[in-house]
Design a protein around this motif. Structure first.
Motif, short mmCIF file in Angstrom:
data_model
loop_
_atom_site.label_atom_id
_atom_site.label_comp_id
_atom_site.label_asym_id
_atom_site.label_seq_id
_atom_site.Cartn_x
_atom_site.Cartn_y
_atom_site.Cartn_z
N ALA A 184 10.43 -18.36 12.43
CA ALA A 184 10.55 -16.91 12.59
C ALA A 184 9.67 -16.42 13.73
O ALA A 184 9.99 -15.46 14.42
N PHE A 185 8.55 -17.09 13.92
CA PHE A 185 7.57 -16.57 14.87
C PHE A 185 6.76 -17.71 15.47
O PHE A 185 6.38 -18.65 14.76
N ALA A 193 8.93 -12.01 11.40
CA ALA A 193 8.30 -11.86 12.73
C ALA A 193 7.71 -10.47 12.90
O ALA A 193 6.72 -10.30 13.61
N SER A 194 8.32 -9.49 12.23
CA SER A 194 7.82 -8.11 12.34
C SER A 194 6.76 -7.78 11.32
O SER A 194 6.27 -6.64 11.27
N LEU A 249 14.31 -13.50 9.15
CA LEU A 249 13.44 -13.95 10.24
C LEU A 249 12.88 -12.75 11.02
O LEU A 249 11.71 -12.72 11.38
N ILE A 250 13.76 -11.77 11.25
CA ILE A 250 13.29 -10.55 11.93
C ILE A 250 12.16 -9.92 11.11
O ILE A 250 11.12 -9.53 11.66
N PHE A 268 17.48 -4.29 16.08
CA PHE A 268 16.59 -3.88 14.98
C PHE A 268 17.07 -2.59 14.31
O PHE A 268 16.89 -2.40 13.11
N LEU A 294 24.21 -8.13 13.40
CA LEU A 294 23.94 -9.52 13.01
C LEU A 294 25.19 -10.28 12.55
O LEU A 294 25.33 -11.46 12.87
N HIS A 325 0.12 -11.47 10.66
CA HIS A 325 1.03 -10.46 10.10
C HIS A 325 2.18 -11.09 9.32
O HIS A 325 2.92 -10.40 8.64
N ASN A 366 5.41 -10.18 18.87
CA ASN A 366 6.15 -10.17 17.61
C ASN A 366 7.58 -9.70 17.79
O ASN A 366 8.51 -10.23 17.18
N ALA A 382 14.72 -14.70 17.06
CA ALA A 382 14.99 -15.42 15.82
C ALA A 382 16.43 -15.22 15.35
O ALA A 382 16.88 -15.86 14.42
N SER A 430 9.70 -12.38 19.41
CA SER A 430 9.99 -13.43 18.41
C SER A 430 11.07 -12.96 17.45
O SER A 430 12.03 -13.69 17.16
N ALA A 431 10.91 -11.74 16.94
CA ALA A 431 11.86 -11.22 15.95
C ALA A 431 13.27 -11.16 16.54
O ALA A 431 14.25 -11.54 15.90
N TYR A 432 13.34 -10.69 17.77
CA TYR A 432 14.65 -10.57 18.43
C TYR A 432 15.29 -11.95 18.61
O TYR A 432 16.46 -12.16 18.30
N LYS A 474 18.15 -11.74 9.41
CA LYS A 474 17.46 -10.54 8.94
C LYS A 474 16.08 -10.90 8.38
O LYS A 474 15.08 -10.25 8.67
#
Lengths: 591, 591
Positions: free
Chosen positions: A56-57, A19-20, A15-16, B185, B192, A64, B215, B222, B218-220, A13
């Motif tokens: 994470a990214f 990255a977001s 990491l999401i 998400f 998760l 960001h 992004n 991660a 990456s988020a997905y 969570k």
């Protein structure tokens, strides 16, 4: 493979969110040239953002993910590669883990897979457990393989099925350690069930197929073995690759095979199953900076592309051990293990990041390895029922005869021996050696499993002119191994080790000339590496003065009990010719 | 990964004996050109000896493994490749496994990894169990992934943690099936923890990152996702490879992305993480021979080398699922899964060997797939509390108004929809559709979880001029989906499916025009593929006559409840725009 580093839902969570752009990264590297080991590309202007120890990214712009609390590294002009992974080594040898780690870290090593076989004959399951405990909570990841315990000593042979199951249940055990091929054929009923147990635990079987080829190699690999670190040239490496093995190219203190194997590049084959390993770096080589980064550099200098060479010490290793979801590459969800180097072909770690933390930069360690306090039991592992005397090393023969024809170990190289037969003089009913003719005694004395069990044989070509050398580190056994020109010095050397509870000792003329205390399990020193190297060098100097000319006489000594290097070896129960694994006495008829 | 095929100690012993010439092989292939997927080489004059279903020996001369009892295949002039592995498909769709297998076998497929998500909403854990039971003891290996149950229906969303644990405990479950990225998400708290459970079981997370990039990708990723079969061009594929994913290039009945992605060769990147999959082959494509061998052939025709293309359907897939100790290459200790083809670039299976048995040769199946007898429960899965009537499909509106502005699904392509708003006439307090203007009703009726729950919305662009089409197969839900120009035909179509306990039905003018009975879970037919194809073609012909012009109108229909294809979808509880996953009613204000 499940490990302690497997992602938790909470970390996912976080990491999401990073990255977001909803949460700040802990650490962000920007503008790096990045080696993408998955594609084999060097990509320019890459940013990597890290949270809770994980990546994470990864992408061109990580703005960001950055807040005021984000530690930033501008890596413009630099190259980032994944943390190196050592796939096969022996950490329970001489150097304490807390002393060793700084050298590994400066090498850019962030994950290590080590054998644990040294501890098992000495302390059984508890020894391996204690060793693994010393590896935990360190700045880098250290995994083990369970000891397969291929030994010429029946007492030290095999791992108890319950111990194996318990070890395979652990997250820090990745498989069963090296099982020398001859022993698999010689004792299938003991070894194959352990193989099955390991495979059913979803873990790997580490191989050791030195010198095997053709039918024998096929037969060995048909058991499910999946790696070998023993090929010594490109042909052997290619045969093993074709057989579906992960080929570990060994470049370390025991052997240096990289240059020979590097010719495999001419074959133009897929290199995904090539792995670079050291199989152990001696304290001296540690100080000489001949660790894993040296090996990767040498691979590049030997013709592998920088991408291939780094893959061979990162992704390929991770894939072999099914660790590639966790380590081995720079991608979202992986542990943030990274090394900043000057440029693609120059493997000189400038900054090392492990689990998201900068652990080395500006030529300085940024963290201290944890010093493990070994239990008292670990410090009392040299058990002998009584002090030895010169009589214990006497070898009786028919007093009516002037000579006795005996079986000897002859040193063919510094590591390989062969079986020869020679007549030795018999005086007062005892077989005598002759240091002038380089005929010495060699004994193995059990110090743990059947304390005091002792066998004495003869060795030719060791070079010792006087005194004795003994070591409580003796491969694949729970023995003290001692070579001597004088029975009294042999006894005194062993007694000295007993008193010190572990170590290497040289005695001559009734005096101790040099020693290396190994207080932990009789295997491991706890002093800083430079001091340890001075002790080792003192031992070598003393041995050289006594006539021993091997490049690494200590290695020569401690491998004489080993079950992996041909041909004639010794343990507390006798001699063994590895060709057939049969136990032999000193007389030709004892077979 | 432990599987049923993990080597036992007894088998290891037999293999050692065969390789050593002490026991005869069951089967020996000689003089073949062999594709060694580990090195990427084609090697001439190779022999392969097989015992107990496993490969015991590979080398130039296997004479020592051959006795009078050894079945011999002289493969001179032929090429042998490993049995192909389908890494992502949907086997619980239309075709019974026993009907499907002969097509897979003729394709040279000896291992399949399939989703099981179709069974779960209908019958829960028991459904998946029964499906897996139908896969067991077949001539080829079939593994599953646990259903992630990403669904727009809250009732069908998510897998119960106990069910997931039970499934992950199974040797035939390799991971968690595709989890569409938006849903991860949108409902991280549900998804998760399932990811964590899967990773801790040492198994993989199958991904679905259609359209994601930068992004979001990456988020997905991660979260530990390790594959994606959704890239549609070389750029998307390259971004995913660089992110550490196994990229499954989809070339099947749902989409054909291979030609577009094949340009990735120009990037010159490492192809070890490229995988060829079908993501499902329709019965018609099965008959047209568009299975996995067709895909591998197309990869070669698209510029991949024959070695790369075969690796992409063998070793690479095996490595992704940690199955490479068992399948994916021709080497000692692996399952004897092999395909004889005419030459390296011609993927036309002539002989197929699975688990050491010749299962296809001389254009004939040599074994019969096992016909699984599905339980009675599987045959009673369409539960509706009462017959439906046209009134059930009425959509009331303010009787004072002449028109109502409503939310519609508009078909943008044959699969993609979008949300639009249009005024529809209100007559006698009911919103009316207009087939002339291609404005139809669409309903989803739950048949398993909350039987009879029904939601009716509107759809534009489906093309139906009269009648209705209904299907008990409806992606990601336990719904019957029905599109109609006439409420009575809609009700009759659903009632027909109820009576038949599953199927696809077209009704118009009070008559059944065509149908496909799907008696097993309402998903699977049991008739031979050619007959099934005739039924499907009859449905398509009838639909074409009724004005529906999609290339595969059945696929168009059953995906309207799916949670993976953008944007507006329907389930028994309403409409959902996948952009945010929020449930919507038919009126603009219902949001």
């Amino acid at each position: 493979m499940k490990t302690t580093y497997t992602l938790s839902a909470d970390t996912m969570k976080d990491l999401i969110e990073v990255a977001s752009g909803k949460q700040g990264a802990d650490l962000a590297i920007s503008r790096a040239r990045l080696l993408n080991v998955y594609t084999g590309e060097f990509l320019d202007d890459q940013c990597i953002s890290v949270k809770n120890g994980y990546i994470a990214f990864v992408g061109n712009n990580a703005d960001h993910t950055i807040t005021d609390h984000t530690r930033r590294i501008n890596a413009k002009g630099k190259t980032v590669i994944p943390g190196l992974i050592e796939g096969h080594t022996h950490l329970a040898s001489f150097c304490d883990i807390s002393r060793f780690i700084p050298y590994a870290v400066q090498d850019g090593t962030t994950t290590i897979v080590t054998e644990t076989m040294e501890a098992y004959p000495i302390m059984g399951y508890d020894g391996v457990r204690e060793l693994l405990a010393s590896f935990r909570n360190q700045p880098i990841k250290i995994f083990g393989t369970a000891p397969a315990m291929v030994s010429i000593s029946p007492a030290a042979s095999g791992i108890h099925p319950d111990d194996l199951k318990n070890l395979l249940d652990r997250d820090d055990i990745l498989g069963l350690g090296e099982s020398y091929w001859q022993s698999v054929f010689q004792t299938p009923d003991r070894i194959l069930p352990a193989f099955e147990t390991t495979l059913r635990a979803g873990k790997v079987l580490e191989g050791h197929s030195a010198g095997a080829g053709g039918n024998k190699l096929s037969a060995y690999l048909a058991t499910g073995i999946s790696s070998c670190h023993e090929p010594i040239d490109a042909d052997q490496a290619l045969e093993r690759l074709r057989s579906g093995l992960y080929v570990m190219i060994r470049e370390g203190s025991i052997r240096r095979d990289l240059e020979g194997i590097a010719r495999i590049r001419d074959a133009g084959v897929d290199t995904r199953r090539l792995i670079l390993v050291t199989d152990g770096v001696s304290p001296e080589d540690l100080m000489a900076r001949k660790g894993l980064s040296f090996v990767v550099q040498k691979a590049i200098d030997s013709g592998f592309t920088p991408a291939e060479a780094v893959q061979m010490a990162t992704l390929n290793v991770a894939e072999h051990f099914s660790l590639d979801a966790v380590v081995g590459g720079i991608a979202p969800g992986r542990c943030a293990d990274m090394v900043i180097i000057p440029e693609p072909g120059i493997i000189t770690p400038e900054t090392v990041i492990s689990n998201g933390k900068i652990i080395f930069t500006n030529k300085q360690m940024q963290v201290s390895p944890r010093r493990h306090i070994f239990s008292d039991v670990c410090r009392h592992t040299v058990n002998l029922p009584r002090p030895l005397t010169s009589e214990d090393f006497a070898v009786p023969a028919d007093p009516e005869q002037k000579t006795a024809r005996v079986r000897l170990m002859e040193m063919v190289t510094d590591l390989v021996t062969r079986e020869i037969f020679l007549p030795l003089p018999v005086i007062h009913g005892q077989i005598r050696t002759d240091a002038e003719k380089d005929l010495l005694k060699i004994s193995a004395i059990d110090r743990a499993i059947s304390p005091g069990s002792l066998f004495t044989g003869f060795i030719k070509g060791f070079g010792l002119k006087d005194g004795a050398i003994a070591s409580s580190q003796a491969w694949d056994t729970s023995d003290i191994v001692v070579v001597g020109a004088c029975d009294t010095d042999m006894a005194d050397a062993v007694n000295h080790i007993h008193k010190r509870q572990g170590g290497v000792v040289i005695r001559a003329q009734g005096k101790c000339l040099a020693e290396i205390p190994l207080p932990v399990m009789g295997l491991i020193s706890e002093i800083p590496v430079p001091q340890l190297v001075r002790q080792i060098q003192a031992v070598k100097t003393a041995l050289a003065r006594l006539g021993v000319g091997f490049p690494d006489p200590l290695l020569t000594l401690i491998t004489l009990t080993g079950a992996a290097i041909p041909y004639l070896r010794i343990c507390e129960q006798g001699l063994v010719n590895l060709k057939d694994g049969k136990r032999l006495g000193i007389f030709p008829e004892d077979s």
